[in-house]
Design a protein around this motif. Structure first.
Motif, mmCIF file in Angstrom:
data_model
loop_
_atom_site.group_PDB
_atom_site.id
_atom_site.type_symbol
_atom_site.label_atom_id
_atom_site.label_comp_id
_atom_site.label_asym_id
_atom_site.label_seq_id
_atom_site.Cartn_x
_atom_site.Cartn_y
_atom_site.Cartn_z
ATOM 1 N N ASN A 1 -17.610 75.861 -17.694
ATOM 2 C CA ASN A 1 -16.195 75.846 -17.293
ATOM 3 C C ASN A 1 -15.967 76.726 -16.068
ATOM 4 O OD1 ASN A 1 -15.364 78.582 -18.331
ATOM 5 N ND2 ASN A 1 -15.912 77.640 -20.293
ATOM 6 N N GLY A 2 -14.741 76.731 -15.584
ATOM 7 C CA GLY A 2 -14.430 77.484 -14.372
ATOM 8 C C GLY A 2 -14.340 78.981 -14.611
ATOM 9 N N THR A 3 -14.085 79.362 -15.857
ATOM 10 C CA THR A 3 -14.016 80.793 -16.178
ATOM 11 C C THR A 3 -15.418 81.394 -16.189
ATOM 12 O OG1 THR A 3 -12.136 80.258 -17.597
ATOM 13 C CG2 THR A 3 -13.070 82.455 -17.816
ATOM 14 N N THR B 1 -2.087 83.713 -10.046
ATOM 15 C CA THR B 1 -3.199 82.836 -10.392
ATOM 16 C C THR B 1 -3.202 82.604 -11.889
ATOM 17 O OG1 THR B 1 -5.615 82.581 -10.274
ATOM 18 C CG2 THR B 1 -4.794 84.811 -10.633
ATOM 19 N N PHE B 2 -4.047 81.666 -12.319
ATOM 20 C CA PHE B 2 -4.255 81.472 -13.752
ATOM 21 C C PHE B 2 -5.000 82.693 -14.303
ATOM 22 C CE2 PHE B 2 -6.784 79.355 -17.246
ATOM 23 C CZ PHE B 2 -5.704 79.283 -18.114
ATOM 24 N N ALA C 1 -7.437 83.144 -16.102
ATOM 25 C CA ALA C 1 -8.903 83.123 -16.117
ATOM 26 C C ALA C 1 -9.488 83.970 -14.999
ATOM 27 C CB ALA C 1 -9.411 81.684 -15.990
ATOM 28 N N ASP D 1 -12.262 81.529 -5.785
ATOM 29 C CA ASP D 1 -11.852 80.799 -6.984
ATOM 30 C C ASP D 1 -11.265 79.461 -6.511
ATOM 31 O OD1 ASP D 1 -10.683 79.683 -9.195
ATOM 32 O OD2 ASP D 1 -9.949 81.580 -10.010
ATOM 33 N N ALA E 1 -11.096 76.701 -8.355
ATOM 34 C CA ALA E 1 -10.880 75.883 -9.553
ATOM 35 C C ALA E 1 -9.917 74.726 -9.294
ATOM 36 C CB ALA E 1 -10.338 76.756 -10.686
ATOM 37 N N GLN E 2 -8.966 74.951 -8.369
ATOM 38 C CA GLN E 2 -7.928 73.938 -8.127
ATOM 39 C C GLN E 2 -8.116 73.247 -6.778
ATOM 40 O OE1 GLN E 2 -4.008 75.654 -8.639
ATOM 41 N NE2 GLN E 2 -4.547 76.635 -10.576
ATOM 42 N N SER F 1 -13.561 74.391 -11.343
ATOM 43 C CA SER F 1 -13.294 73.994 -12.734
ATOM 44 C C SER F 1 -13.196 72.478 -12.810
ATOM 45 C CB SER F 1 -11.973 74.605 -13.203
ATOM 46 O OG SER F 1 -11.556 73.999 -14.424
ATOM 47 N N LYS G 1 -7.770 68.929 -13.900
ATOM 48 C CA LYS G 1 -8.177 69.191 -12.516
ATOM 49 C C LYS G 1 -8.405 67.886 -11.738
ATOM 50 C CE LYS G 1 -8.246 73.734 -12.727
ATOM 51 N NZ LYS G 1 -7.423 74.011 -13.906
HETATM 52 C C1 PLP Z 1 -7.182 79.320 -10.529
HETATM 53 C C2 PLP Z 1 -8.030 79.057 -11.731
HETATM 54 N N1 PLP Z 1 -9.088 79.850 -11.966
HETATM 55 C C3 PLP Z 1 -9.895 79.644 -13.016
HETATM 56 C C4 PLP Z 1 -9.678 78.608 -13.900
HETATM 57 C C5 PLP Z 1 -10.562 78.505 -15.095
HETATM 58 O O1 PLP Z 1 -11.150 77.280 -15.242
HETATM 59 P P1 PLP Z 1 -11.507 76.715 -16.720
HETATM 60 O O2 PLP Z 1 -10.220 76.353 -17.381
HETATM 61 O O3 PLP Z 1 -12.376 75.544 -16.441
HETATM 62 O O4 PLP Z 1 -12.227 77.790 -17.442
HETATM 63 C C6 PLP Z 1 -8.602 77.734 -13.677
HETATM 64 C C7 PLP Z 1 -8.319 76.561 -14.495
HETATM 65 O O5 PLP Z 1 -8.114 76.378 -15.590
HETATM 66 C C8 PLP Z 1 -7.748 77.976 -12.581
HETATM 67 O O6 PLP Z 1 -6.698 77.192 -12.349
#
Ligand code: PLP
Length: 366
Positions: free
Chosen positions: A53-55, A79-80, A82, A151, A153-154, A174, A179
């Motif tokens: 995953n993105g985290t 930001t999210f 994560a 990062d 992810a988006q 991610s 996504k």
């Molecule tokens: C900016 C950002 N960073 C990190 C993540 C983490 O990705 P994931 O949900 O795949 O762990 C996300 C998405 O969910 C994200 O939007």
């Protein structure tokens, strides 16, 4: 209801997934290796390492830079969660530089001002599908000898000055269910640095290079072939999908351009926005606040989203946290109260976009 996001897997994706099911090799195997090659080409770097995953992509990226206790990573406060959690999980201290209101990303000037003696990594977030100002941030990292983790992810395929997100430093992506490219759960790390790529592959696989020979305490961060099979056709079709998102964003912006209660998002000069989200700001001219506008939209059958309602560290669990320095972020705070994302995904029809525009115009009017 017009949903904020929508996933439809193509026949090609379904066929490739069935191939994997029939092969009996469901875990990481040749399909993951193929996705890694194709994703590296897509970003324009020699190495891509798939993860679950993105985290975990972010955690592994920070770990690959070998920080010491007390070392600091500066990221965006908008930001999210994560992004922040990954820094903490990797054992670093998180600090924040405020954002710009025009791209919603970390402000290079604020970033430069925040660099201190314990700073080791800059971690811009390419929010909503537009890159941060990497033409200012990458030289800043270089000047101070800092690690750079994007990062992304988006921001699959977003670019600035013709260079893709994830090609300036270590890029993390991610493939979560909403996504632009999705495998349900999934992630990818990109890098030009062969030693970093090698380290990431070892970290992903329990710290193991050769069977039962451990080099360090690692993780199980592996992606599966079944997931990779879903991503490969999406990547091949991605230009077309992004073109649809760009057209949808343009039609939304044209429809809302004369509404002072709404500030529409911009693709800044030199950047290519991939419109993961189309996010407006509800201004003081609106008769309703952001949450009320979202409610009116929902009543009319228009989905929307608030990404994100608060500055990332503005929660009790981070207050007084020994690894979190809550640097002030007034711009991010203001944006968090006003931001509202509208549907922009590739499956919207023209009529649906016109309905979104009409609903927003009604929602902000007295
Ligand atoms: C900016 C950002 N960073 C990190 C993540 C983490 O990705 P994931 O949900 O795949 O762990 C996300 C998405 O969910 C994200 O939007």
């Amino acid at each position: 209801m017009i949903p904020i996001s929508c996933v439809r897997l193509s026949d090609d994706a379904q066929r490739l997934a069935v191939d994997v099911l029939r092969s009996g090799m469901l875990a990481q195997g040749p399909m993951v290796a193929r996705l890694e090659r194709e994703f590296a080409d897509f970003v324009g770097v020699p190495h891509a390492v798939a993860v679950n995953n993105g985290t975990t992509a972010l955690v592994a990226a920070v770990q690959a830079l070998d920080l010491q206790p007390g070392d600091e990573v500066i990221t965006s406060p908008f930001t999210f969660v994560a992004t922040l959690n990954a820094i903490l999980e990797a054992g670093a201290v998180a600090r924040f530089a405020d954002i710009r209101e025009d791209d919603f990303c970390v402000d290079p000037a604020a970033l430069a001002a925040a660099v201190g003696p314990r700073t080791r990594v800059l971690m811009p977030v390419h929010l909503y599908g537009q890159t941060a100002d990497m033409e200012a941030i990458a030289p800043l990292a270089q000047e101070h000898g800092l690690g750079l983790i994007e990062d992304s992810a988006q921001a699959h395929g977003a670019s600035i000055g013709g260079r893709a997100a994830g090609s300036f430093g270590i890029g993390t992506f991610s493939f979560y269910g909403t996504k632009n490219i999705t495998t349900g759960e999934g992630g990818m790390i990109t890098t030009r640095d062969e030693a970093v790529a090698d380290r990431l592959r070892v970290l992903r696989n329990q710290g193991m290079r050769q069977r039962y020979q451990y080099e360090e305490a690692g993780h199980n961060y592996r992606l599966t072939d079944l997931q990779a099979a879903l991503a490969i056709p999406q990547l091949a079709d991605y230009d077309r999908l992004v073109k649809r998102r760009k057209d949808n964003a343009a039609r939304l912006s044209a429809g809302l351009a004369d509404v002072p209660a709404v500030r529409v998002p911009a693709e800044l000069p030199g950047r290519s926005h991939v419109w993961h989200q189309y996010t407006v700001l509800i201004t003081d001219e609106s008769a309703r606040d952001r949450d009320e506008v979202a409610q009116v939209l929902a009543q009319r059958g228009v989905g929307s989203g608030v990404y994100y309602p608060r500055v990332v560290h503005d929660y009790d669990c981070y207050r007084g946290h020994p690894q979190v320095v809550a640097d002030p972020a007034p711009v991010a705070q203001r944006v968090a109260q006003r931001c509202l994302s509208l549907p922009v995904h590739q499956y919207l029809t023209g009529d649906e976009i016109d309905e979104i525009v009409a609903a927003v115009r009604t929602a902000v009017a007295p």
